[in-house]
Write an enzyme that holds these catalytic residues in place. Structure first.
Site, PDB file in Angstrom:
ATOM      1  N   HIS A   1     -32.905 -48.458   4.735  1.00 25.20           N
ATOM      2  CA  HIS A   1     -32.145 -47.653   3.778  1.00 25.20           C
ATOM      3  C   HIS A   1     -32.494 -46.180   3.987  1.00 25.20           C
ATOM      4  O   HIS A   1     -33.643 -45.852   4.281  1.00 25.20           O
ATOM      5  CB  HIS A   1     -32.490 -48.035   2.339  1.00 25.20           C
TER       6      HIS A   1
ATOM      7  N   THR B   1     -31.681 -55.395  -3.793  1.00 26.59           N
ATOM      8  CA  THR B   1     -31.124 -54.083  -4.153  1.00 26.59           C
ATOM      9  C   THR B   1     -29.645 -53.986  -3.805  1.00 26.59           C
ATOM     10  O   THR B   1     -29.052 -52.918  -3.897  1.00 26.59           O
ATOM     11  CB  THR B   1     -31.883 -52.929  -3.465  1.00 26.59           C
TER      12      THR B   1
ATOM     13  N   HIS C   1     -23.303 -52.073   5.918  1.00 26.35           N
ATOM     14  CA  HIS C   1     -24.126 -51.637   4.790  1.00 26.35           C
ATOM     15  C   HIS C   1     -25.445 -51.042   5.272  1.00 26.35           C
ATOM     16  O   HIS C   1     -26.018 -50.178   4.646  1.00 26.35           O
ATOM     17  CB  HIS C   1     -24.446 -52.819   3.868  1.00 26.35           C
TER      18      HIS C   1
HETATM   19 ZN   LIG Z   1     -32.929 -53.474   1.485  1.00 24.61          ZN
END
Ligand SMILES: [Zn+2]
Length: 247
Positions: free
Chosen positions: A114, A197, A86
């Site tokens: 991210h 998130t 991820h």
């Molecule tokens: Zn994060």
């Protein structure tokens, strides 16, 4: 839900292990598992759809407040770095880096990245955003977010990337990296209440987004984004009347 958010960070602190994104139904950023579908993937992820205080947000019209300066006690650290499928995540080996928020110590558990940024500042998105996840003794979470734009390289990021194993879920240990150099000189911030998130999107997370962005070189940004293989930013969530304060 509350139990989960309280138990995960404590588990990590106690065992010093890699925190799986969440032990549960697989989720992602593409296809049927994309963010818009997270709440439908598992009852455990229902907050991703029902929550009213979700992250990330677009930071607009903050309110000036007399808040204490952010106290950061980071030094050189050791731990491991892993591509967990991820994100690229750095797990702290020993919990002696901490910040002080509301007179309480919150210890750094892990940080990850991210691309592009999840939060936005006045509608502006950045090439990358770092999330430094901290927990106090009760398991309450504070995420300190730092925006990264393209510019001069960052030595600490370079040292971390040098240890990154391209293979997923294969942590590599590192030693004595000065993670403080990932932080800007100016620690002024925006603060608001939000959520994780990623599933299970648990709420009650204190967000501190630093105003001053840091830089990474194009090569460094490319190395991170190649590891992610795709964008890993959840779309902006509605504020629903939440206040954002700034110092
Ligand atoms: Zn994060």
């Amino acid at each position: 839900m509350k139990k989960l958010i309280r138990s995960l960070p404590l588990l990590v602190l106690a065992l010093g292990v890699t925190l799986p994104a969440v032990a549960g139904v697989h989720w992602g950023y593409e296809g049927d598992e994309l963010p818009e579908n997270w709440a439908k993937l598992s009852p455990e992820y229902q907050m991703c759809g029902l929550g009213r205080n979700q992250s990330p947000v677009n930071i607009t019209t903050p309110i000036q407040a007399q808040t204490a300066p952010l106290e950061v006690h980071y030094g050189t650290t050791s731990g491991n770095i892993v591509n967990n499928g991820h994100t690229v995540q750095i797990n702290e080996g020993k919990p002696d880096d901490y910040i002080v928020v509301d007179n309480q110590q919150y210890h750094l558990v892990q940080f990850h990245f991210h691309a592009p940024s999840e939060n936005q500042i006045n509608g502006k998105s950045y090439p990358m955003e770092g999330h430094f996840v901290h927990s106090n003794a009760n398991g309450d979470l504070v995420v300190m977010a730092i925006m990264f734009e393209e510019g001069p390289e960052n030595t600490a990021a370079d040292q971390l990337l040098a240890r990154l194993n391209a293979k997923e879920n294969s942590p590599e240990a590192f030693d004595n990296i000065d993670i403080k150099s990932l932080l800007p000189a100016n620690m002024q911030y925006y603060r608001f209440s939000g959520s994780l998130t990623t599933p299970p999107c648990s709420e009650g997370v204190t967000w501190i987004v630093l105003k001053q962005p840091m830089t990474l070189s194009k090569t460094e940004i490319d190395k991170f984004t190649q590891a992610f293989k795709h964008h890993n930013n959840r779309p902006i969530q509605p504020l629903n009347g939440r206040l954002i304060i700034e110092n």
